[in-house]
Design an enzyme around this catalytic site. Structure first.
Site, PDB file in Angstrom:
ATOM      1  N   ARG A  90       0.836  -1.212   0.000  1.00 13.79           N
ATOM      2  CA  ARG A  90       0.000   0.000   0.000  1.00 13.79           C
ATOM      3  C   ARG A  90       0.863   1.251   0.000  1.00 13.79           C
ATOM      4  O   ARG A  90       0.568   2.219  -0.708  1.00 13.79           O
ATOM      5  CB  ARG A  90      -0.927  -0.002   1.219  1.00 13.79           C
ATOM      6  CG  ARG A  90      -1.782   1.248   1.314  1.00 13.79           C
ATOM      7  CD  ARG A  90      -2.700   1.219   2.510  1.00 13.79           C
ATOM      8  NE  ARG A  90      -3.559   2.393   2.536  1.00 13.79           N
ATOM      9  CZ  ARG A  90      -4.570   2.554   3.395  1.00 13.79           C
ATOM     10  NH1 ARG A  90      -4.836   1.633   4.286  1.00 13.79           N
ATOM     11  NH2 ARG A  90      -5.302   3.643   3.347  1.00 13.79           N
ATOM     12  N   ASN A 144     -10.612  -4.342  -1.697  1.00  9.94           N
ATOM     13  CA  ASN A 144     -10.499  -3.326  -2.745  1.00  9.94           C
ATOM     14  C   ASN A 144      -9.536  -3.751  -3.849  1.00  9.94           C
ATOM     15  O   ASN A 144      -8.599  -4.507  -3.599  1.00  9.94           O
ATOM     16  CB  ASN A 144     -10.015  -2.003  -2.136  1.00  9.94           C
ATOM     17  CG  ASN A 144     -11.121  -1.269  -1.419  1.00  9.94           C
ATOM     18  OD1 ASN A 144     -12.236  -1.207  -1.903  1.00  9.94           O
ATOM     19  ND2 ASN A 144     -10.807  -0.728  -0.250  1.00  9.94           N
ATOM     20  N   CYS A 164     -19.169  -2.207   0.377  1.00 12.73           N
ATOM     21  CA  CYS A 164     -18.359  -1.038   0.723  1.00 12.73           C
ATOM     22  C   CYS A 164     -19.072  -0.299   1.840  1.00 12.73           C
ATOM     23  O   CYS A 164     -20.304  -0.377   1.962  1.00 12.73           O
ATOM     24  CB  CYS A 164     -18.194  -0.140  -0.500  1.00 12.73           C
ATOM     25  SG  CYS A 164     -17.176   1.339  -0.220  1.00 12.73           S
ATOM     26  N   HIS A 194     -16.479   3.397  -5.132  1.00 17.71           N
ATOM     27  CA  HIS A 194     -15.595   4.552  -4.925  1.00 17.71           C
ATOM     28  C   HIS A 194     -15.763   5.610  -6.021  1.00 17.71           C
ATOM     29  O   HIS A 194     -14.868   6.418  -6.252  1.00 17.71           O
ATOM     30  CB  HIS A 194     -14.125   4.119  -4.814  1.00 17.71           C
ATOM     31  CG  HIS A 194     -13.830   3.407  -3.540  1.00 17.71           C
ATOM     32  ND1 HIS A 194     -12.554   3.066  -3.149  1.00 17.71           N
ATOM     33  CD2 HIS A 194     -14.650   2.971  -2.548  1.00 17.71           C
ATOM     34  CE1 HIS A 194     -12.600   2.451  -1.971  1.00 17.71           C
ATOM     35  NE2 HIS A 194     -13.860   2.378  -1.595  1.00 17.71           N
ATOM     36  N   TYR A 244     -14.274   9.989  -2.449  1.00 15.16           N
ATOM     37  CA  TYR A 244     -13.321   9.558  -3.479  1.00 15.16           C
ATOM     38  C   TYR A 244     -13.401  10.419  -4.735  1.00 15.16           C
ATOM     39  O   TYR A 244     -12.472  10.423  -5.540  1.00 15.16           O
ATOM     40  CB  TYR A 244     -13.556   8.088  -3.834  1.00 15.16           C
ATOM     41  CG  TYR A 244     -13.131   7.149  -2.733  1.00 15.16           C
ATOM     42  CD1 TYR A 244     -11.809   6.751  -2.602  1.00 15.16           C
ATOM     43  CD2 TYR A 244     -14.060   6.685  -1.799  1.00 15.16           C
ATOM     44  CE1 TYR A 244     -11.414   5.898  -1.575  1.00 15.16           C
ATOM     45  CE2 TYR A 244     -13.669   5.836  -0.775  1.00 15.16           C
ATOM     46  CZ  TYR A 244     -12.343   5.449  -0.669  1.00 15.16           C
ATOM     47  OH  TYR A 244     -11.954   4.614   0.349  1.00 15.16           O
TER      48      TYR A 244
END
Length: 424
Positions: A90, A144, A164, A194, A244
């Site tokens: 990440r 995700n 989500c 998102h 987002y």
């Protein structure tokens, strides 16, 4: 009822456990299996899970295992919440795109593509093993990028639904602002995972009074501040975008910000170390307050509602999920995965059925079409590999869209992900 959680060693898991314990009348779990190859983390979290169940008087049994096949055998539903490469991957997703002047984020843009490439093959392998061990089990994907991963699962013929927490988070915030019970707030929530907007905030249900104009008039400043967007953006759009959308509506501003502060991955990694230390305390028998800062707010309530509706007569009849489009948004392919309100309970095991959606203005439909085209190419790259497929997916993404940028990002993506992409 047996539930299995793949990625049960996640620091998220106590949030999920807390929901299972509190909402046992909605979802009567008799056995909960936490599955994870990280043995030390798994035992910490498994021990805390048992203590939370005991404190709440939950009669269910909590077990832990690193054996995926044994853990999912006989399960009614399997929740997948994993992160291939962990927080280290990440951190890279949030870092190398900035070198090209692009947003560094783990679920959208170039970083989101990297996560999809790492994740899709792993989740499909897990799903095949679930199908062999428990052919009737539902797969609930919280991993995700949820839209792309759920699309891969559905195209492979799995009984899968994507989940989500954005919609339930908005529902709870709007309910508090409007002084209503959360169950009395229905969102006209439409888009892709998102990449969604709230086109209505209705009292009581899909046909109830729309309170969106009142929400924006009375609480627009608070909503805008929560999204880190100017109030004028909400007023001009006339809807509430998910947070987002800031990566699209204020891309360059976000890139400048990301270049001047610690990455979210670094913050989360530090938080996880602290959480794991807390989880190891044998006196702890509830989720710690620090977990609220980890992310995933209301994930447990959303997961309980969805599992209860898929498996029985509990949970709300209508919920926001990620599922096949099948004509709901006529400008998208039928096999696109959209995030909308859908009938979940009472579908006789056939899965969610999206509610009808009014015609969308081109301002919204255009961006959804653009990102869906990117997701087509991203999934193709995840399934078949190849530098050229990665390049095409990046070139198609609205946050990239330039030849030189796509070339540079492709080189960086492959260099930083070789250990997870055998074909690279």
């Amino acid at each position: 009822m047996k539930l299995a959680v793949v990625g049960g060693g996640s620091t998220y898991t106590p949030e999920l456990i807390d929901g299972f314990a509190r909402l046992r009348d909605t979802l009567p779990v008799s056995e909960l299996v936490l599955i994870d190859p990280a043995a030390e983390r798994l035992e910490l979290i498994g021990g805390l899970a048992r203590r939370i169940f005991a404190r709440q008087g939950h009669p269910g049994r909590v077990t832990t295992t690193a054996d995926l096949d044994a853990g999912v055998e006989g399960a009614d539903a399997v929740l997948i919440q994993l992160r291939v490469g962990g927080q280290a991957a990440r951190l890279r997703d949030e870092t190398w795109p900035l070198e090209c002047g692009c947003v560094g984020q783990e679920t959208t843009g170039a970083g989101g593509l990297a996560k999809a490439l790492r994740t899709v093959p792993v989740v499909l392998d897990i799903a095949e093993r679930v199908r062999r061990a428990s052919p009737d089990a539902w797969i609930i994907d919280f991993t995700n990028p949820v839209g792309i991963v759920t699309r891969a699962l559905l195209q492979a013929g799995h009984k899968a639904v994507g989940l989500c927490n954005v919609a339930i988070g908005f529902q709870r915030k709007f309910a508090a602002l409007l002084e209503l019970a959360p169950a009395d707030v229905h969102l006209d929530h439409v888009g892709l995972n998102h990449l969604t907007w709230e086109f209505g905030v209705r009292r009581g249900g899909p046909d109830g009074e729309d309170l969106l104009a009142r929400l924006l008039a009375d609480h627009g400043e608070a909503v805008a501040a929560d999204l880190h967007l100017p109030r004028a953006v909400l007023d001009r759009l006339g809807v509430v975008p998910s947070y987002y959308l800031r990566y699209f509506y204020a891309h360059d501003e976000v890139v400048r910000e990301l270049g001047t502060k610690p990455s979210r991955a670094a913050e989360v990694a530090a938080m996880e170390r602290e959480l794991l230390a807390l989880y190891g305390d044998p006196a702890l028998d509830e989720k710690p307050a620090l977990l609220a800062k980890r992310g995933g707010a209301f994930y447990s309530e959303a997961a309980v509602d969805l599992a209860a509706s898929l498996l029985g007569d509990g949970g709300p009849a209508v919920q926001v999920v990620n599922t096949r489009n099948d004509g709901t948004l006529p400008f998208l392919p039928d096999d696109a995965v959209i995030e909308v309100q859908a009938h979940v309970r009472g579908t006789n095991g056939s899965g969610p059925r999206p509610l009808p959606v009014p015609r969308l203005d081109p301002l919204f439909a255009g961006l959804l079409s653009h990102v869906t085209a990117y997701e087509d190419l991203a999934l193709d790259a995840a399934l078949r590999g190849g530098r050229d497929r990665v390049f095409k997916a990046l070139l198609a993404h609205p946050l990239v869209g330039q030849f030189d940028l796509a070339e540079g990002l492709t080189d960086r993506l492959l260099a930083h992900n070789k250990e997870h992409l055998p074909w690279a």
